[in-house]
Design a protein around this motif. Structure first.
Motif, short mmCIF file in Angstrom:
data_model
loop_
_atom_site.label_atom_id
_atom_site.label_comp_id
_atom_site.label_asym_id
_atom_site.label_seq_id
_atom_site.Cartn_x
_atom_site.Cartn_y
_atom_site.Cartn_z
N ARG A 126 0.83 -0.97 -0.34
CA ARG A 126 0.01 0.05 -0.17
C ARG A 126 0.89 1.33 -0.03
N PRO A 127 0.76 2.11 -0.92
CA PRO A 127 1.75 3.26 -1.09
C PRO A 127 1.30 4.43 -0.13
N ASP A 128 2.41 4.90 0.23
CA ASP A 128 1.91 6.25 1.26
C ASP A 128 0.90 7.17 0.80
N TRP A 129 0.72 7.21 -0.40
CA TRP A 129 -0.53 8.15 -0.92
C TRP A 129 -1.75 7.68 -0.78
N ALA A 130 -1.97 6.34 -0.50
CA ALA A 130 -3.31 5.70 -0.31
C ALA A 130 -3.56 5.78 1.00
N VAL A 131 -4.25 7.25 1.35
CA VAL A 131 -4.26 7.27 2.76
C VAL A 131 -5.41 6.72 3.74
N ARG A 132 -6.42 6.45 2.96
CA ARG A 132 -7.62 5.75 3.59
C ARG A 132 -8.56 4.77 2.76
N GLU A 133 -8.50 3.50 3.26
CA GLU A 133 -9.27 2.59 2.45
C GLU A 133 -10.75 2.76 2.70
N VAL A 134 -11.32 2.74 1.50
CA VAL A 134 -12.91 2.88 1.39
C VAL A 134 -13.62 1.78 0.52
N THR A 135 -13.02 0.80 0.43
CA THR A 135 -13.29 -0.23 -0.50
C THR A 135 -14.79 -0.62 0.02
N TRP A 136 -15.10 -0.59 1.44
CA TRP A 136 -16.40 -1.02 2.15
C TRP A 136 -17.26 0.11 2.36
N ASP A 137 -16.96 1.43 1.77
CA ASP A 137 -17.77 2.55 2.18
C ASP A 137 -18.44 2.87 0.70
N PRO A 138 -19.82 2.41 0.66
CA PRO A 138 -20.51 2.62 -0.39
C PRO A 138 -20.47 4.17 -0.78
N ARG A 139 -20.35 5.35 -0.11
CA ARG A 139 -20.07 6.47 -0.52
C ARG A 139 -19.23 6.77 -1.67
N TYR A 140 -18.29 5.98 -1.79
CA TYR A 140 -17.25 6.07 -2.64
C TYR A 140 -17.21 5.13 -3.95
N GLY A 141 -18.34 4.50 -3.87
CA GLY A 141 -18.43 3.76 -5.22
C GLY A 141 -18.81 4.60 -6.37
N ASN A 142 -18.57 4.43 -7.64
CA ASN A 142 -18.70 5.27 -8.68
C ASN A 142 -20.30 5.52 -8.83
N SER A 143 -21.14 4.35 -8.58
CA SER A 143 -22.58 4.42 -8.90
C SER A 143 -22.94 5.36 -7.81
N SER A 144 -22.68 5.30 -6.56
CA SER A 144 -23.17 6.12 -5.52
C SER A 144 -22.57 7.70 -5.68
N LEU A 145 -21.42 7.82 -6.28
CA LEU A 145 -20.95 9.22 -6.44
C LEU A 145 -21.89 9.65 -7.52
N ALA A 146 -22.22 9.10 -8.71
CA ALA A 146 -23.18 9.42 -9.79
C ALA A 146 -24.40 10.01 -9.24
N LEU A 147 -25.01 9.16 -8.32
CA LEU A 147 -26.37 9.60 -8.03
C LEU A 147 -26.45 10.75 -6.89
N SER A 148 -25.34 10.63 -5.84
CA SER A 148 -25.61 11.57 -4.74
C SER A 148 -24.16 12.56 -4.62
N GLY A 149 -23.40 12.73 -5.66
CA GLY A 149 -22.29 13.71 -5.43
C GLY A 149 -21.15 13.24 -4.53
N TRP A 150 -20.55 14.10 -4.03
CA TRP A 150 -19.53 13.98 -3.04
C TRP A 150 -19.29 15.14 -2.36
N GLN A 151 -19.06 14.86 -1.22
CA GLN A 151 -18.51 15.71 -0.32
C GLN A 151 -17.39 15.33 0.77
N PRO A 152 -16.31 15.94 1.09
CA PRO A 152 -15.10 15.37 1.57
C PRO A 152 -15.90 15.04 2.98
N VAL A 153 -15.35 13.78 3.22
CA VAL A 153 -15.57 13.07 4.67
C VAL A 153 -14.32 12.91 5.84
N ALA A 154 -14.64 13.76 6.79
CA ALA A 154 -13.35 13.51 7.65
C ALA A 154 -12.93 12.21 8.20
N ALA A 155 -11.61 12.09 8.06
CA ALA A 155 -11.14 10.73 8.59
C ALA A 155 -11.34 10.20 9.74
#
Length: 155
Positions: A126-155
């Motif tokens: 895992r490279p240093d630039w990969a700061v937080r895993e979001v594999t299981w966070d549905p907000r970061y799936g492309n289909s969710s992003l398409a439908l609901s947009g995106w707002q930065p989420v605090a770590a």
């Protein structure tokens, strides 16, 4: 079978020699808990992709090339605000290939790094630039992003 891990990437990844990226525009014909159907224009290629439900970070995926003009027509039929615009870069880390997606439009500022594995138990660096895993966070799936947009989420 798609076996994918996704990470929020730090803007420091943009300081790497990423080489040429390629622009992608994609939209969703349908999306839900049982999967999704996506149309994508990637350069001069058109693609139709169907993905099944997720099981952990695995899912069935079928990708079919379609004529570029047909892909453009399908995208034009979707609401413009639901389209995903991103530039994808290929980055090698520890002998494996990562995709770094730099989002534009209403997702400006979002950078996702993803790695596709051949086995769910496969180890990877895992490279240093990969700061937080979001594999299981549905907000970061492309289909969710398409439908609901995106707002930065605090770590």
């Amino acid at each position: 079978m798609e076996i994918e891990r996704r990470f929020i990437a730090s803007p420091q990844v943009l300081n790497l020699d990423l080489g040429p990226g390629h622009d992608i525009v994609q939209g969703y014909l349908w999306a839900g808990p049982q999967g999704n159907a996506r149309v994508r224009v990637d350069g001069d290629r058109g693609l139709l992709t169907c993905k099944g439900p997720k099981f952990g970070f695995c899912r069935n995926e079928t990708e079919i090339p379609i004529p570029h003009a047909a892909a453009l027509d399908l995208l034009a039929a979707l609401p413009a605000e639901t389209l995903i615009h991103k530039t994808r870069y290929a980055v090698a880390v520890g002998g494996l290939g990562w995709a770094v997606d730099v989002f534009g439009g209403r997702h400006q500022g979002l950078i996702i790094g993803e790695i596709e594995l051949t086995d769910p138990a496969q180890m990877f660096l895992r490279p240093d630039w990969a700061v937080r895993e979001v594999t299981w966070d549905p907000r970061y799936g492309n289909s969710s992003l398409a439908l609901s947009g995106w707002q930065p989420v605090a770590a």
